[in-house]
Design an enzyme around this catalytic site. Structure first.
Site, short mmCIF file in Angstrom:
data_model
loop_
_atom_site.label_atom_id
_atom_site.label_comp_id
_atom_site.label_asym_id
_atom_site.label_seq_id
_atom_site.Cartn_x
_atom_site.Cartn_y
_atom_site.Cartn_z
N HIS A 1 11.52 54.03 -90.14
CA HIS A 1 10.74 54.76 -91.14
C HIS A 1 11.19 56.21 -91.25
O HIS A 1 11.43 56.71 -92.35
CB HIS A 1 9.26 54.71 -90.77
CG HIS A 1 8.62 53.38 -91.00
ND1 HIS A 1 7.26 53.22 -91.10
CD2 HIS A 1 9.16 52.13 -91.14
CE1 HIS A 1 6.98 51.94 -91.31
NE2 HIS A 1 8.12 51.26 -91.33
N SER B 1 11.11 48.32 -94.71
CA SER B 1 10.37 49.59 -94.65
C SER B 1 11.29 50.81 -94.63
O SER B 1 10.98 51.83 -95.25
CB SER B 1 9.46 49.60 -93.42
OG SER B 1 8.55 48.54 -93.46
#
Length: 200
Positions: free
Chosen positions: A177, A126
Site C-alpha cells: 500500500h 491494492s
C-alpha cells in the site's frame, strides 16, 4: 467524478482498460475457486512470494496484482477500481494508464520484496490502486487545474481513510500500500504531461 452513473455497456465503451482489469481479476478469482491440483499448483506459481522472487521468479512482481484471496478482498478492490480508475483512464489515455497502474503495483511489490521477510506471501490489486491514489495526490499538490476543489477534498479524505484502514486492518500488505502510493506519486510527472487530460 467518483460517482458512476453509466450503463454497463457505456462503462465498458468509455473505460475499456478499467473494464478489462476488473474482468481479469474476477475471472481469475472464479477459476481459482475450483479445487483442482493443477489450479492449486498454478496459484502457487503466481502469488507474490519473496523467496521465489529472490530465486529469479520475477513474474511474481506482476501476477499478484490480478489475484485475490477471498470474495471480500476481490469485491473491495473491484469496487475501488471501478470508482477511482475511470477518471485517470480518461485523463491519461490507455497506454499511460496501464503504465501507471502496473508500474505502481510492481513498485508496491518491490517494496514488499526488499523490506518484507523472505517467507512472505501476498496477492491483490491494492498496491496498484494505491498508486492511483498517489497520482490523485500529485494532482492535488502540483496539478490543481486538473481537478475541482470538491473532488480534491474528497480524494484526500479517501486517501487518509484508506491509510488508516491499512494500518488498522488485519492481514494487510502495508508495504504494498505504502510503496504503491509512493510509486503512483513518483510516476505521475511521467504520465501527466503538461497537456495531459481534461479537468474533472
Amino acid at each position: 467524478m467518483f460517482v458512476r452513473n453509466e450503463s454497463f455497456r457505456s462503462f465498458i465503451s468509455l473505460y475499456p482498460i478499467v473494464s478489462a482489469l476488473t474482468a481479469i481479476q474476477i475471472l481469475l478469482w472464479l477459476v481459482f475457486q475450483f479445487e483442482l491440483a493443477s489450479i492449486e499448483l498454478l496459484i502457487g506459481q503466481l502469488i507474490g512470494y519473496n523467496f521465489g522472487v529472490a530465486n529469479g521468479e520475477w513474474w511474481r512482481l506482476v501476477t499478484p496484482i490480478f489475484m485475490h484471496q477471498g470474495f471480500t478482498h476481490l469485491l473491495f478492490n473491484s469496487i475501488s477500481l471501478i470508482l477511482f480508475a475511470p477518471g485517470l483512464e480518461r485523463m491519461l489515455g490507455k497506454i499511460r494508464f496501464i503504465f501507471l497502474y502496473l508500474g505502481s503495483g510492481i513498485i508496491g511489490n518491490l517494496g514488499t520484496y526488499f523490506l518484507g521477510s523472505e517467507e512472505y506471501y501476498h496477492l491483490g490489486a491494492s498496491g496498484a490502486i494505491f498508486g492511483l491514489f498517489g497520482t490523485y495526490l500529485y494532482i492535488y499538490f502540483y496539478r490543481k487545474e486538473l481537478m475541482s476543489r470538491s473532488n480534491s477534498q474528497m480524494i484526500v479524505t479517501i486517501i487518509v481513510i484508506s491509510l488508516i484502514m491499512t494500518f488498522a486492518g488485519a492481514n494487510t500488505n502495508i508495504l504494498a500500500h505504502i510503496f504503491g502510493l509512493i510509486g503512483g506519486f513518483t510516476l505521475s510527472p511521467i504520465v501527466l504531461s503538461k497537456k495531459s487530460g481534461r479537468p474533472f
